[in-house]
Design an enzyme around this catalytic site. Structure first.
Site, mmCIF file in Angstrom:
data_model
loop_
_atom_site.group_PDB
_atom_site.id
_atom_site.type_symbol
_atom_site.label_atom_id
_atom_site.label_comp_id
_atom_site.label_asym_id
_atom_site.label_seq_id
_atom_site.Cartn_x
_atom_site.Cartn_y
_atom_site.Cartn_z
ATOM 1 N N HIS A 1 0.801 -1.191 -0.151
ATOM 2 C CA HIS A 1 0.120 -0.030 -0.005
ATOM 3 C C HIS A 1 0.755 1.442 -0.073
ATOM 4 C CE1 HIS A 1 -3.881 2.353 0.434
ATOM 5 N NE2 HIS A 1 -2.992 3.181 1.368
ATOM 6 N N GLU B 1 -9.763 -9.747 6.432
ATOM 7 C CA GLU B 1 -10.909 -9.390 5.686
ATOM 8 C C GLU B 1 -11.246 -8.027 5.377
ATOM 9 O OE1 GLU B 1 -10.649 -11.438 8.212
ATOM 10 O OE2 GLU B 1 -11.397 -13.514 7.664
HETATM 11 C C1 GAR Z 1 1.317 0.833 -6.375
HETATM 12 O O1 GAR Z 1 1.832 2.202 -6.031
HETATM 13 C C2 GAR Z 1 0.687 0.226 -5.038
HETATM 14 O O2 GAR Z 1 1.203 0.604 -4.043
HETATM 15 C C3 GAR Z 1 -0.673 0.623 -5.394
HETATM 16 O O3 GAR Z 1 -1.103 0.559 -6.617
HETATM 17 C C4 GAR Z 1 0.109 0.898 -7.572
HETATM 18 C C5 GAR Z 1 0.337 -0.270 -8.529
HETATM 19 O O4 GAR Z 1 1.447 0.134 -9.324
HETATM 20 N N1 GAR Z 1 -1.788 -0.210 -4.540
HETATM 21 C C6 GAR Z 1 -2.923 0.211 -3.828
HETATM 22 O O5 GAR Z 1 -3.038 1.650 -3.775
HETATM 23 C C7 GAR Z 1 -3.437 -0.760 -2.819
HETATM 24 N N2 GAR Z 1 -4.468 -0.057 -2.193
HETATM 25 P P1 GAR Z 1 2.127 -0.796 -9.968
HETATM 26 O O6 GAR Z 1 1.242 -1.787 -10.947
HETATM 27 O O7 GAR Z 1 3.282 -0.157 -11.142
HETATM 28 O O8 GAR Z 1 3.060 -2.059 -9.147
#
Ligand code: GAR
Length: 208
Positions: A110, A148
């Site tokens: 995250h 969950e």
């Molecule tokens: C990343 O920044 C990850 O931390 C975020 O999505 C992006 C995916 O980038 N995840 C979230 O926000 C989950 N709540 P990527 O496809 O280039 O790895």
């Protein structure tokens, strides 16, 4: 060998960091057995194929209802008998069944320091928009085990990143990825693969 299955929705830079980590020997005792995306257009699927990794799309759009989608998703996971599921930018709420079946065997990355800027609606660029709106001076990334709830599971690794005066959500996202996400997600997998972590009373305890 820890059998790792990675779920992705988008560009897959975190997936790439894992692929590179294994190649370069920063992650040992682990292999990626499959990459699953919910999105046909995800560039992450190309990254997986380029690395010779089994990659497939299970999109809700290809199924008549949520139940049928979930069934196929669970099947696509179970076919590969993973020891660890890594959510690397996976924007789908997992089917209920999976939480019990893979208790303490699912991790998520995250892009903030949980418990700030997390929970329902906080994903991708939105997280950084909210951090800038609030005016925090330090943000970062968190790897946590998945339960969950949304972003409520045991916190595993965190790394702080400084916010700069003129940051936009895009510049902040890039710095958080480069300085934190691409470092702590591979490290988390390496630690699990090498038995360096346990969960006690809902909290992560690092060993060694
Ligand atoms: C990343 O920044 C990850 O931390 C975020 O999505 C992006 C995916 O980038 N995840 C979230 O926000 C989950 N709540 P990527 O496809 O280039 O790895």
């Amino acid at each position: 060998m820890l059998r790792v299955l990675v779920c992705v929705s988008g560009g897959g830079t975190n997936l790439q960091a894992i692929i590179d980590g294994i190649r370069q020997g920063n992650i040992t005792n682990a292999e990626i057995v499959r990459v699953i995306s919910n999105n046909h257009g995800a560039y992450a699927l190309e990254r997986a194929k380029a690395a010779g990794i089994d990659a497939l799309c299970v999109s809700p759009k290809d199924f008549p209802d949520r139940e049928a989608f979930h069934e196929r998703l669970i099947e696509a996971v179970e076919e590969k008998k993973p020891d660890l599921i890594v959510l690397a930018g996976f924007l789908v709420v997992l089917p209920e069944k999976m939480f019990a079946r893979y208790a303490n065997r699912i991790i998520n990355i995250h892009p903030s320091l949980i418990p700030s800027f997390c929970g329902t609606g906080f994903y991708g660029l939105k997280v950084h928009e909210k951090a800038l709106e609030r005016g925090v001076k330090v943000t970062g990334a968190t790897v946590h085990f998945v339960d969950e709830g949304t972003d409520t599971g045991p916190i595993f690794l965190q790394k702080a990143v400084m916010v700069e005066q003129d940051d936009t959500p895009e510049t902040l996202q890039k710095r958080v990825m480069e300085q934190a996400e691409w470092e702590i997600l591979p490290r988390a997998i390496h630690m699990i693969a090498n038995g360096d972590v346990t969960i006690e009373n809902g909290r992560v305890r690092l060993l060694n």
